[in-house]
Design an enzyme around this catalytic site. Structure first.
Site, mmCIF file in Angstrom:
data_model
loop_
_atom_site.group_PDB
_atom_site.id
_atom_site.type_symbol
_atom_site.label_atom_id
_atom_site.label_comp_id
_atom_site.label_asym_id
_atom_site.label_seq_id
_atom_site.Cartn_x
_atom_site.Cartn_y
_atom_site.Cartn_z
ATOM 1 N N LYS A 55 19.234 79.917 52.733
ATOM 2 C CA LYS A 55 17.732 79.992 52.530
ATOM 3 C C LYS A 55 17.586 80.093 50.838
ATOM 4 O O LYS A 55 16.759 79.543 50.153
ATOM 5 C CB LYS A 55 17.045 81.204 53.022
ATOM 6 C CG LYS A 55 16.911 80.831 54.483
ATOM 7 C CD LYS A 55 16.746 82.129 55.641
ATOM 8 C CE LYS A 55 16.716 81.551 56.887
ATOM 9 N NZ LYS A 55 17.058 82.646 57.998
ATOM 10 N N GLN A 99 15.779 88.673 58.316
ATOM 11 C CA GLN A 99 16.719 87.825 59.165
ATOM 12 C C GLN A 99 17.126 88.774 60.267
ATOM 13 O O GLN A 99 17.454 89.835 60.408
ATOM 14 C CB GLN A 99 18.066 87.788 58.294
ATOM 15 C CG GLN A 99 19.134 86.992 58.931
ATOM 16 C CD GLN A 99 18.795 85.406 59.014
ATOM 17 O OE1 GLN A 99 17.987 84.790 58.197
ATOM 18 N NE2 GLN A 99 19.192 84.671 60.098
ATOM 19 N N ASP A 122 7.961 83.291 59.213
ATOM 20 C CA ASP A 122 8.553 82.799 60.414
ATOM 21 C C ASP A 122 7.703 82.598 61.774
ATOM 22 O O ASP A 122 8.133 82.008 62.487
ATOM 23 C CB ASP A 122 9.495 84.316 61.080
ATOM 24 C CG ASP A 122 10.944 84.134 60.528
ATOM 25 O OD1 ASP A 122 11.354 82.963 60.847
ATOM 26 O OD2 ASP A 122 11.358 85.222 60.306
HETATM 27 N N1 GUN Z 1 18.019 84.445 62.988
HETATM 28 C C1 GUN Z 1 18.257 83.176 63.661
HETATM 29 N N2 GUN Z 1 17.259 82.368 63.609
HETATM 30 C C2 GUN Z 1 16.322 83.040 63.023
HETATM 31 C C3 GUN Z 1 14.874 82.735 62.550
HETATM 32 O O1 GUN Z 1 14.416 81.750 62.984
HETATM 33 N N3 GUN Z 1 14.491 83.573 61.778
HETATM 34 C C4 GUN Z 1 14.844 84.947 61.543
HETATM 35 N N4 GUN Z 1 14.106 85.869 60.712
HETATM 36 N N5 GUN Z 1 16.057 85.310 62.075
HETATM 37 C C5 GUN Z 1 16.621 84.323 62.576
#
Ligand code: GUN
Length: 284
Positions: A55, A99, A122
């Site tokens: 990211k 996360q 998200d």
């Molecule tokens: N962990 C695995 N997939 C995701 C996601 O789409 N968003 C977040 N915040 N954590 C994750």
């Protein structure tokens, strides 16, 4: 017998990110604003670490500011909530991503619900989930939005088609079904209790597998000429990355297929950048 065309997620993500980069540059030139994403990671889960690093790289690529908050695995709930409050109030932070998964002692739901709906890149907050339900979105759920973008990129229309989604998670299956419905697909959601899964799958013009079972979807479960989108990310018996779709047998039946890796994954990341840009516009 057909051989499926591949929908290249990396190429599609590169096109999306190039557009976002241009739009961010224009925003900076016109208003001085640079989109900012805060990424919060708690503990040292190795998979989460890779995702968070990716990211950061994506943000650099499109010209966003990314700030990482790496907290110890034993961080208290109140301290995590205090950080979210601080980021909610911070004008330079447009998007907040916590996360997942969080360590077991933390209450994931109250953490996610604490994020301001205006910074919820998200799209996990109930306000944003509700907006998706009624088709009035600001933030799109990243993985389902990435799938829709890939369909558009491959010029596959959804309207009137039989769409079968395998999986009913809040993150993928449910919002995926909604986005397909908004594009006028006829949507069936299958899950672990579904009777005759193969029969449902064989009706699909567009089949989306988001269930987390390695190579569940075999060639004999797919209609000749179907579009097959693989959201899975699993390890096979040899420890090799694979999706929910048995690529070899399905590729001989489908008209289009997405690979794993290099399919939906890069698109999920690109759509997070899109949501961060949307958040920056919202806060301009
Ligand atoms: N962990 C695995 N997939 C995701 C996601 O789409 N968003 C977040 N915040 N954590 C994750």
């Amino acid at each position: 017998m057909s051989t499926a065309k591949m929908i290249d997620g990396k190429a599609c993500a590169a096109a999306v990110k190039a557009r976002i980069k241009d739009e961010a540059a224009k925003m900076k030139a016109e208003t001085g604003k640079v989109p900012g994403l805060a990424v919060v990671i708690v503990g040292d889960d190795p998979a989460s670490r890779i995702y968070v690093n990716n990211k950061r790289r994506d943000c650099e690529e499109v010209g966003f500011v990314s700030t990482e908050y790496a907290l110890d695995a034993d961080t208290k709930q109140e301290d995590l909530l205090a950080l979210i409050d601080k980021l909610n109030a911070d004008a330079a932070t447009d998007g907040i991503l916590v996360q997942l998964p969080l360590p077991k002692h933390l209450d994931e739901k109250s953490v996610l619900y604490r994020i301001s709906p205006d910074k919820d890149v998200d799209a996990f907050h109930p306000v944003n989930v509700g907006r998706i339900m009624i088709g009035d979105y600001r933030f799109l759920p990243c993985t389902p939005a990435g799938v829709m973008e890939m369909l558009k990129y491959a010029e596959i229309s959804v309207s009137g088609k039989e769409c079968v989604v395998i999986g009913r998670s809040n993150i993928v299956g449910k919002p995926m079904s909604m986005l397909l419905l908004h594009e006028s697909g006829t949507v069936t959601i299958c899950h672990s209790r579904t009777h005759n899964l193969a029969e449902h799958c064989r009706r699909a013009d567009i089949l989306v597998a988001a269930v987390g079972v390695a190579k569940l979807v075999k060639g004999d479960m797919v209609k000749e000429g179907a579009v097959v989108i693989d959201v899975g990310m699993n390890r096979d018996e040899n420890g090799k990355l694979c999706g929910d779709v048995d690529f070899e047998s399905v590729a001989t039946k489908a008209s289009y297929i997405t690979p794993v890796p290099g399919g939906v994954g890069p698109m999920t990341r690109a759509m997070l950048m899109q949501n961060t840009l949307t958040a920056a516009r919202l806060h301009e």
